[in-house]
Design a protein around this motif. Structure first.
Motif, PDB file in Angstrom:
ATOM      1  N   ALA A 207       0.829  -1.207   0.000  1.00  0.00           N
ATOM      2  CA  ALA A 207       0.000   0.000   0.000  1.00  0.00           C
ATOM      3  C   ALA A 207       0.862   1.255   0.000  1.00  0.00           C
ATOM      4  CB  ALA A 207      -0.928  -0.010   1.210  1.00  0.00           C
ATOM      5  N   SER A 208       1.921   1.236   0.778  1.00  0.00           N
ATOM      6  CA  SER A 208       2.825   2.393   0.833  1.00  0.00           C
ATOM      7  C   SER A 208       3.449   2.665  -0.528  1.00  0.00           C
ATOM      8  CB  SER A 208       3.916   2.160   1.880  1.00  0.00           C
ATOM      9  OG  SER A 208       3.368   2.125   3.176  1.00  0.00           O
ATOM     10  N   ARG A 209       3.770   1.581  -1.253  1.00  0.00           N
ATOM     11  CA  ARG A 209       4.337   1.755  -2.598  1.00  0.00           C
ATOM     12  C   ARG A 209       3.296   2.386  -3.541  1.00  0.00           C
ATOM     13  NH1 ARG A 209       6.762  -3.256  -1.226  1.00  0.00           N
ATOM     14  NH2 ARG A 209       5.167  -4.472  -2.317  1.00  0.00           N
ATOM     15  N   LEU A 210       2.048   1.964  -3.427  1.00  0.00           N
ATOM     16  CA  LEU A 210       1.003   2.567  -4.253  1.00  0.00           C
ATOM     17  C   LEU A 210       0.805   4.039  -3.912  1.00  0.00           C
ATOM     18  CD1 LEU A 210      -1.748  -0.215  -4.405  1.00  0.00           C
ATOM     19  CD2 LEU A 210      -0.439   0.697  -6.326  1.00  0.00           C
ATOM     20  N   PHE A 211       0.854   4.359  -2.611  1.00  0.00           N
ATOM     21  CA  PHE A 211       0.726   5.759  -2.204  1.00  0.00           C
ATOM     22  C   PHE A 211       1.851   6.595  -2.817  1.00  0.00           C
ATOM     23  CE2 PHE A 211      -1.484   4.456   2.036  1.00  0.00           C
ATOM     24  CZ  PHE A 211      -2.643   4.166   1.329  1.00  0.00           C
ATOM     25  N   ALA A 212       3.076   6.051  -2.777  1.00  0.00           N
ATOM     26  CA  ALA A 212       4.210   6.775  -3.353  1.00  0.00           C
ATOM     27  C   ALA A 212       4.026   6.962  -4.859  1.00  0.00           C
ATOM     28  CB  ALA A 212       5.502   6.022  -3.059  1.00  0.00           C
ATOM     29  N   GLN A 213       3.539   5.914  -5.536  1.00  0.00           N
ATOM     30  CA  GLN A 213       3.291   6.032  -6.976  1.00  0.00           C
ATOM     31  C   GLN A 213       2.245   7.104  -7.257  1.00  0.00           C
ATOM     32  OE1 GLN A 213       2.591   1.657  -7.668  1.00  0.00           O
ATOM     33  NE2 GLN A 213       3.765   2.074  -9.516  1.00  0.00           N
ATOM     34  N   ALA A 214       1.192   7.150  -6.440  1.00  0.00           N
ATOM     35  CA  ALA A 214       0.149   8.165  -6.630  1.00  0.00           C
ATOM     36  C   ALA A 214       0.734   9.566  -6.495  1.00  0.00           C
ATOM     37  CB  ALA A 214      -0.971   7.944  -5.623  1.00  0.00           C
ATOM     38  N   ARG A 215       1.622   9.751  -5.522  1.00  0.00           N
ATOM     39  CA  ARG A 215       2.253  11.070  -5.357  1.00  0.00           C
ATOM     40  C   ARG A 215       3.146  11.400  -6.545  1.00  0.00           C
ATOM     41  NH1 ARG A 215       2.826   8.962  -0.038  1.00  0.00           N
ATOM     42  NH2 ARG A 215       5.060   8.589  -0.341  1.00  0.00           N
ATOM     43  N   HIS A 216       3.850  10.395  -7.072  1.00  0.00           N
ATOM     44  CA  HIS A 216       4.696  10.628  -8.251  1.00  0.00           C
ATOM     45  C   HIS A 216       3.829  11.029  -9.447  1.00  0.00           C
ATOM     46  CE1 HIS A 216       8.233   9.409  -6.193  1.00  0.00           C
ATOM     47  NE2 HIS A 216       8.021   8.105  -6.231  1.00  0.00           N
ATOM     48  N   ILE A 217       2.682  10.387  -9.592  1.00  0.00           N
ATOM     49  CA  ILE A 217       1.770  10.711 -10.685  1.00  0.00           C
ATOM     50  C   ILE A 217       1.278  12.144 -10.551  1.00  0.00           C
ATOM     51  CG2 ILE A 217      -0.571  10.229 -11.542  1.00  0.00           C
ATOM     52  CD1 ILE A 217       0.042   7.246 -11.104  1.00  0.00           C
ATOM     53  N   ARG A 218       0.937  12.539  -9.324  1.00  0.00           N
ATOM     54  CA  ARG A 218       0.505  13.921  -9.083  1.00  0.00           C
ATOM     55  C   ARG A 218       1.630  14.897  -9.416  1.00  0.00           C
ATOM     56  NH1 ARG A 218      -0.324  15.369  -2.938  1.00  0.00           N
ATOM     57  NH2 ARG A 218       1.907  14.991  -3.093  1.00  0.00           N
ATOM     58  N   LYS A 219       2.841  14.596  -8.954  1.00  0.00           N
ATOM     59  CA  LYS A 219       3.978  15.485  -9.188  1.00  0.00           C
ATOM     60  C   LYS A 219       4.301  15.605 -10.676  1.00  0.00           C
ATOM     61  CE  LYS A 219       8.741  16.303  -7.606  1.00  0.00           C
ATOM     62  NZ  LYS A 219       9.834  15.795  -6.737  1.00  0.00           N
ATOM     63  N   ALA A 220       4.060  14.513 -11.432  1.00  0.00           N
ATOM     64  CA  ALA A 220       4.344  14.542 -12.874  1.00  0.00           C
ATOM     65  C   ALA A 220       3.390  15.456 -13.629  1.00  0.00           C
ATOM     66  CB  ALA A 220       4.276  13.122 -13.437  1.00  0.00           C
ATOM     67  N   GLY A 221       2.238  15.777 -13.014  1.00  0.00           N
ATOM     68  CA  GLY A 221       1.312  16.696 -13.652  1.00  0.00           C
ATOM     69  C   GLY A 221      -0.069  16.139 -13.915  1.00  0.00           C
ATOM     70  N   ALA A 222      -0.363  14.914 -13.437  1.00  0.00           N
ATOM     71  CA  ALA A 222      -1.688  14.332 -13.641  1.00  0.00           C
ATOM     72  C   ALA A 222      -2.731  15.080 -12.818  1.00  0.00           C
ATOM     73  CB  ALA A 222      -1.686  12.855 -13.261  1.00  0.00           C
ATOM     74  N   CYS A 223      -3.972  15.043 -13.281  1.00  0.00           N
ATOM     75  CA  CYS A 223      -5.063  15.714 -12.569  1.00  0.00           C
ATOM     76  C   CYS A 223      -6.092  14.726 -12.040  1.00  0.00           C
ATOM     77  CB  CYS A 223      -5.739  16.730 -13.475  1.00  0.00           C
ATOM     78  SG  CYS A 223      -6.643  15.992 -14.848  1.00  0.00           S
ATOM     79  N   GLY A 224      -5.853  13.419 -12.200  1.00  0.00           N
ATOM     80  CA  GLY A 224      -6.782  12.418 -11.705  1.00  0.00           C
ATOM     81  C   GLY A 224      -6.141  11.053 -11.697  1.00  0.00           C
ATOM     82  N   LEU A 225      -6.809  10.105 -11.049  1.00  0.00           N
ATOM     83  CA  LEU A 225      -6.240   8.782 -10.826  1.00  0.00           C
ATOM     84  C   LEU A 225      -7.305   7.713 -11.064  1.00  0.00           C
ATOM     85  CD1 LEU A 225      -3.555   7.481  -9.793  1.00  0.00           C
ATOM     86  CD2 LEU A 225      -4.553   7.554  -7.498  1.00  0.00           C
ATOM     87  N   ILE A 226      -6.932   6.669 -11.799  1.00  0.00           N
ATOM     88  CA  ILE A 226      -7.758   5.473 -11.958  1.00  0.00           C
ATOM     89  C   ILE A 226      -7.091   4.352 -11.179  1.00  0.00           C
ATOM     90  CG2 ILE A 226      -8.819   3.872 -13.585  1.00  0.00           C
ATOM     91  CD1 ILE A 226      -9.663   6.775 -14.046  1.00  0.00           C
ATOM     92  N   LEU A 227      -7.857   3.663 -10.344  1.00  0.00           N
ATOM     93  CA  LEU A 227      -7.358   2.521  -9.583  1.00  0.00           C
ATOM     94  C   LEU A 227      -8.043   1.257 -10.074  1.00  0.00           C
ATOM     95  CD1 LEU A 227      -7.520   3.976  -5.949  1.00  0.00           C
ATOM     96  CD2 LEU A 227      -5.519   3.880  -7.462  1.00  0.00           C
ATOM     97  N   GLU A 228      -7.256   0.249 -10.404  1.00  0.00           N
ATOM     98  CA  GLU A 228      -7.837  -1.025 -10.847  1.00  0.00           C
ATOM     99  C   GLU A 228      -7.255  -2.167 -10.032  1.00  0.00           C
ATOM    100  OE1 GLU A 228      -8.907  -3.632 -14.843  1.00  0.00           O
ATOM    101  OE2 GLU A 228      -7.885  -1.705 -15.037  1.00  0.00           O
ATOM    102  N   MET A 229      -8.161  -2.965  -9.467  1.00  0.00           N
ATOM    103  CA  MET A 229      -7.784  -4.143  -8.679  1.00  0.00           C
ATOM    104  C   MET A 229      -6.800  -3.801  -7.566  1.00  0.00           C
ATOM    105  SD  MET A 229      -7.662  -7.343 -11.357  1.00  0.00           S
ATOM    106  CE  MET A 229      -7.483  -8.501  -9.981  1.00  0.00           C
TER     107      MET A 229
END
Length: 323
Positions: free
Chosen positions: A190-212
């Motif tokens: 879970a911590s790794r997913l949280f870190a990935q989500a923050r990286h996605i935000r920092k890269a410039g994304a404006c939303g997130l899709i979560l699958e499985m």
């Protein structure tokens, strides 16, 4: 005793999608994303929403590369040659234009979902390729595009696209390159997913899709936070403040084999699609599935090896805060 719902901070929303995100108007609302591919499915969605009262907040419709598996009968979304990738991209661009026109025809401007386009396999090999592909989707009428994030290079592609328009990152199971399994079933994962989500935000994304992903991860990432991205999830259980992703095809057409987490509303076999798959039936089945979703009967909560105390720790965590 009346228990008041606490006030939650609003998300910092991208100006392109901000007018469409309605889920925070009431704690009882679930923001819906409907995966669909053709004009007839948009017509079916409009029929479904007209049948429901109060009218639910469908925030987004997405044209995804899952079209290759649903309507075309392929076994995967991966495209194994350059000609196949070009053909796949051309197909999706045409579908985005078709869906854009149908959305504009069937929905009033004040009630219109935004159109999200899925960048298919091969279009995110380089930032330049991703930029070009995204530009084609924006020109066809997409309001935003989506990238599956399973490598650092995908983050570079998000950064390349972001100045051009709204872009979503896709985490967890990524069909273009991932093995079918659930993600985030331990605190470390879970911590790794949280870190990935923050990286996605920092890269410039404006939303997130979560699958499985595990339900506690979905719930934690979806909780309102001024630093968060809006989330839509699929096959990831329920999240009170999250957005739920549904599929028009799955609402109507039975899967080829029993599937625990697929919608229970499907009534026809794939062999019956040519004769039976029409706007009226799509509207009827989508209306039932949306109603089941809003009442909490769907989706089913996935099994998890995580203990109750571990799940509680996750749902109380602040996943968007840099550690």
């Amino acid at each position: 005793m009346v228990v008041e719902t606490p006030c939650h901070p609003s998300l910092s929303l991208h100006p392109t999608i901000a007018p469409y995100i309605r889920r925070y108007e009431s704690p009882a609302q679930t923001g819906l994303k409907i995966n669909l591919y053709r004009a007839v499915e948009v017509e079916g969605l409009a029929i479904a929403l007209d049948a429901l009262s109060p009218r639910p907040p469908v925030e987004c419709v997405m044209v995804g590369d899952s079209y290759f598996m649903t309507h075309l009968g392929r076994s995967t979304t991966t495209l194994d040659s350059e000609p196949a990738r070009e053909q796949g991209m051309n197909t999706l661009v045409g579908l985005v234009a078709e869906v854009r026109a149908a959305v504009d025809t069937n929905f009033a401007a004040t009630d219109r979902p935004f159109v999200l386009a899925d960048l298919p396999d091969g279009t995110v090999d380089t930032p330049a390729a991703a930029y070009t592909a995204a530009g084609r989707f924006f020109a066809a009428g997409a309001d935003a595009v989506k990238i599956e994030v399973c490598s650092a290079s995908a983050l570079d592609c998000i950064t390349a696209i972001a100045p051009q328009g709204a872009v979503f990152g896709h985490l967890g199971y990524t069909p273009q390159s991932g093995t079918v399994r659930r993600h985030g079933n331990s605190l470390a994962a879970a911590s790794r997913l949280f870190a990935q989500a923050r990286h996605i935000r920092k890269a410039g994304a404006c939303g997130l899709i979560l699958e499985m992903v595990s339900e506690p991860v979905n719930q934690s990432l979806s909780r309102p936070d001024a630093q968060a991205l809006p989330v839509y999830s699929i096959f990831s259980g329920r999240a009170r403040w999250g957005g739920q992703s549904l599929n028009a095809w799955d609402a109507v057409v039975k899967p080829p084999r029993p599937a625990r987490h697929f919608p229970p509303t499907a009534v026809i076999e794939r062999t019956e699609v040519a004769d039976e798959y029409n706007a009226k039936l799509i509207g009827d089945r989508l209306a039932e599935l949306i109603q089941m979703t809003l009442s909490g009967w769907y989706p089913r909560s996935p099994r998890s090896p995580m203990s109750e105390s571990e799940a509680d720790r996750l749902t109380e965590a602040s996943p968007w805060k840099e550690s």
